[in-house]
Structures are given as C-alpha cells and as structure tokens.
Design a protein around this motif. Sequence first.
Motif, short mmCIF file in Angstrom:
data_model
loop_
_atom_site.label_atom_id
_atom_site.label_comp_id
_atom_site.label_asym_id
_atom_site.label_seq_id
_atom_site.Cartn_x
_atom_site.Cartn_y
_atom_site.Cartn_z
N LYS A 1 0.81 -1.22 0.00
CA LYS A 1 0.00 0.00 0.00
C LYS A 1 0.84 1.27 0.00
N GLU A 2 2.04 1.21 0.52
CA GLU A 2 2.90 2.40 0.55
C GLU A 2 3.39 2.79 -0.84
N SER A 3 3.34 1.88 -1.78
CA SER A 3 3.87 2.17 -3.13
C SER A 3 2.79 2.44 -4.17
N VAL A 4 1.53 2.45 -3.77
CA VAL A 4 0.43 2.63 -4.74
C VAL A 4 0.63 3.90 -5.57
N HIS A 5 0.88 5.01 -4.92
CA HIS A 5 0.99 6.28 -5.65
C HIS A 5 2.15 6.27 -6.63
N LYS A 6 3.32 5.82 -6.20
CA LYS A 6 4.47 5.86 -7.11
C LYS A 6 4.33 4.84 -8.24
N ILE A 7 3.69 3.69 -7.99
CA ILE A 7 3.48 2.71 -9.07
C ILE A 7 2.45 3.24 -10.07
N CYS A 8 1.39 3.85 -9.59
CA CYS A 8 0.39 4.43 -10.48
C CYS A 8 0.98 5.58 -11.29
N ASN A 9 1.80 6.39 -10.64
CA ASN A 9 2.48 7.48 -11.34
C ASN A 9 3.37 6.93 -12.46
N TYR A 10 4.10 5.86 -12.18
CA TYR A 10 4.95 5.22 -13.18
C TYR A 10 4.12 4.64 -14.32
N LEU A 11 3.01 3.98 -13.97
CA LEU A 11 2.14 3.41 -15.00
C LEU A 11 1.62 4.49 -15.95
#
Length: 173
Positions: free
Chosen positions: A36-46
């Motif tokens: 859950k801590e990486s949701v924002h950065k993974i979505c940003n990368y996607l």
Amino acid sequence: MSFDVEQAVSSLQDEFPQNILDIKEYRNETTILVDKESVHKICNYLKYSLDFTFLADLTAVDYLEVKSPRYEVVYHIHRFGPDCEENVRIRLKAELTDSEPTVDSVVSIWSGADWLEREVYDMFGIKFTGHPDLRRILMPEDYEPFPLRKDFDVRNREASKKSFENALEDGTD
C-alpha cells in the motif's frame, strides 16, 4: 510491435522489485498485488512512463473473516496506446488492515479517481491520504456506519433515523 501486458509487468518488476508482492494471471487478466505504501508511485509510473492514461475503475473489497488483511483497494487501469490501437489492462490491488484502512490518493495522477475514492470512503470507510475533498458522496455527512462493510447491520435503523432527524431539524431552522 505493440505494447502488451507482459512488457508492462516486466517493467514494473524491474522498477519496483520490492513493492510487487504477487502477480496473478487468470482468464487473460493480470492482477498485480502491491504494498500500500507504493500505490501512488506505481500508479504514477504506469501513467507517465508506460502510458496507462485511463483509470477505468477504483473500488474496494471487504474480506471480513475470510482473509487477512481485511480490505483490498482495486484499481483497473488501461493503456490505449498512442493511436488508441492497443487495449492493455492491468488490475492493481493493495491490501489494507482493519486497524488502518488508509492508502494514498491517486487523484493527482488521474483526476477521475476523485469521485471513485469518495465512493469507496463513503461505502467502506477507507481513507485516501492527500485526497482534495474526501467526504461522503452518497450518504449524509453525519451518517456513521459504512454500508458496504460486511459487518454492516442492515436491520439497525438507528443511524438512519438519527441522520433523518438531523436533516429535519436543519430544514426547520
């Protein structure tokens, strides 16, 4: 050569090896479980590196007494490609505990997440950190329970009565 889901998954695994917890393929649909801590950065990368420009849906699941952690927030993300000739779909999931049902908002990435996150908050009580206007969207503001939680008692009318009475009082002033 067109872009496909295997390339997206491979790129995510290369970029976020510690944050990808599981990958499942079922009926030609790919689901990626992330912390859950990486949701924002993974979505940003996607969105900005892999051109997944469309958030089709954002919802939640309550697994009360079925599995732990209790909640999952689910993101359905699409890439249509530069000329809309592709249709690549990825489902991201992040697990949230009952004691801290909180995850970062993705409204800054996809503005369409605004009302979707508000709906999940309203129905499940999951909070989205950094959301610009996180408040109820379907139920009255003073309504305390969360109707899509598995432990919601549909027979208990007290919260509804209290909210209705408050509305009546506010309307007569």
